[in-house]
Motif scaffolding. Sequence first.
Motif, short mmCIF file in Angstrom:
data_model
loop_
_atom_site.label_atom_id
_atom_site.label_comp_id
_atom_site.label_asym_id
_atom_site.label_seq_id
_atom_site.Cartn_x
_atom_site.Cartn_y
_atom_site.Cartn_z
N UNK A 281 0.83 -1.21 0.00
CA UNK A 281 0.00 0.00 0.00
C UNK A 281 0.86 1.25 0.00
N UNK A 282 0.42 2.28 -0.72
CA UNK A 282 1.14 3.55 -0.68
C UNK A 282 0.68 4.35 0.53
N UNK A 283 1.33 5.45 0.78
CA UNK A 283 0.97 6.32 1.91
C UNK A 283 -0.30 7.10 1.59
N UNK A 284 -0.95 7.57 2.65
CA UNK A 284 -2.19 8.34 2.47
C UNK A 284 -1.89 9.67 1.80
N UNK A 285 -2.73 10.04 0.81
CA UNK A 285 -2.55 11.35 0.16
C UNK A 285 -3.92 11.85 -0.28
N UNK A 286 -4.13 13.16 -0.32
CA UNK A 286 -5.44 13.66 -0.74
C UNK A 286 -5.67 13.40 -2.23
N UNK A 287 -6.92 13.16 -2.61
CA UNK A 287 -7.25 12.94 -4.02
C UNK A 287 -7.35 14.28 -4.71
N UNK A 288 -7.07 14.29 -6.03
CA UNK A 288 -7.19 15.59 -6.70
C UNK A 288 -8.66 15.90 -7.00
N UNK A 289 -8.90 17.19 -7.23
CA UNK A 289 -10.24 17.77 -7.35
C UNK A 289 -11.10 17.02 -8.38
#
Length: 589
Positions: free
Chosen positions: A1-9
């Motif tokens: 799994x990758x690290x948590x990141x915000x999704x783009x708009x």
Amino acid sequence: MTRIHPLDRVLIAQIAAGEVIERPASALKELLENSIDAGAKHIEINLLDGGISKIEVIDDGIGIHSEDLPLALTPHATSKINHLDDLQSVSSLGFRGEALASMASVATVTIITRESHAPHGYRVQCRAGNMSEIIPAARAIGTTIVINELFSETPARRKFLKTANTEFAHCDEVVKRMALSHPEIEFRLTHQGKSLRHWPITNHLLRIKAIFGEEFMTSALSVDEFAGQASLQGWISRPTFSSSNRESQYIFINGRFVRDKLISHALRQAYQDVLHHQRFPVVVLFIECPFDLVDVNVHPAKTEVRFREPQAIHQLVFHGLSKTLDKTSPSQSSVMTATYLGNGESPVMQNRLSIDPPRFELGGIDYVTDRSLAPSMFESNVLSQQLDQVINPVQPFPLGFAIAQLHGIYVLSQSENGLIVVDMHAAHERILYEKLKLALKNQVIQKQQLLIPVTFRVDPVALNLVQENQSLLNQVGFDLTVAGPDVLALRSIPVLLAKGDLEQIARDLINELTQYGSARLLDEKHNELLSTFACHGAVRANRQLTITEMNALLRDMEHIDRTDQCNHGRPTWRHITLSEIDQWFLRGQ
Ligand code: ADP
Ligand code: MG
């Protein structure tokens, strides 16, 4: 799994779009709601490939301010609500501010719009979430929105779409729903450049007629009911005009099309007595209630709602429909309903028309006045005298007077302006059922002693049950005693059933006892049993009736509620007018 990141708009919008925009029809629904909210009076819809390639909606509403155009395409931007409190009383169809933004994330959206005081229109295009510049454009007041290549940005979703024809059918259905609830708006619909629907501005009744056709309207009953602050209006099909699926049930709450389990349940319950459970009535119902009594913010597509007082709404629908359906007997539903639409009046108005009393004799006997002639089979008794009070004073004999029996199945009757054909078993079954219900309710079941008891074999379980429930069975008019180790004797039976298949009726009763116990017999749930009784108690095919008996049957049909259809929803009678018969023979042409 990758690290948590915000999704783009755009990705957020694309995911959100999954909830609101399922297929072209759902995009079209949102566009139409926006046009209606903008006060449009004329709406034109042009589709290509079932809406997959192109959905264009052109309206003459208030338009969008040029500076607001970017916001119209931004998620959670709306002109329709400001505060949380507004949600309690939202009267517009939209309010979530996400439809256009969602569409713009999964398709190419073009808006051309002009407000009333703007010198000209403006145009903007948004593709995969990227907005073009806003440029001047020619446009009359109103808004045009074009959705091109739906789901081109999300190919996985596009795969879920069906053929263009199927998608078109869904779009067509959406337009139909909007048109039903907004007769004050003109709708035009084209597909592949071909004009398929055109519904000009009109009233509710005529819009429904334009959409469902004359056939539905001639058989429809109008509903009009109030309870507290809520009202119910609309048209429902007679049980004899039913459908095999529930798609043709159009329910609108404050102008919004909804699918609601509670209302469906009330509907089913109202029809349960008069319609086979696998058939569905056709209904168009409008419920209006204060906005704060219904929560429309339950589902993104807003086809589900939640009521603050569900029980009240259930009662409103159940009572409104039951009352209307109770009127389905010939004396109340005039045999002339077929003509009522000509002047745009409701069927209720038609029933008030005055029609001359019938005048004719048959074999020298005056059947008009002599009800005492009614003999054994269709006896007038205390009950039918009570029922007499609901006779329509204006048109006392809408079903006319018997002239013959056809093939031992049908009663033929001469009516004021034609011929009535009655399915005698079906009609008698219904009459018996209604009389039995009333008799049980009023506890006035008259017994008939049998000169020769009917004996039959039963198993020990049934024998015991009958013994245990003697007094209860007596109460409902049956005298069943043990006549041997496995034999029962039927010694008396309710008068209403005395001409039926006695052993079968007794077995129906025992069956009820073994299956459900004694409890159901005296509570509200006995209708199923009564309906079986009625079936086995009703006159069978090939039984020769006298003219007097036939007339008594016709009179009963006129006086008793719900006799237009048998217990399974089939019609019990049909009317053929003289002018129809004249047409067969090309008379007067
Ligand atoms: P909502 O209808 O929930 O507000 P939408 O995304 O459907 O959200 O629309 C956003 C805004 O765009 C609306 O609030 C309205 O102000 C404006 N709008 C959309 N369509 C029209 C139209 N046909 N005519 C006028 N204004 C419109
Ligand atoms: Mg909207």
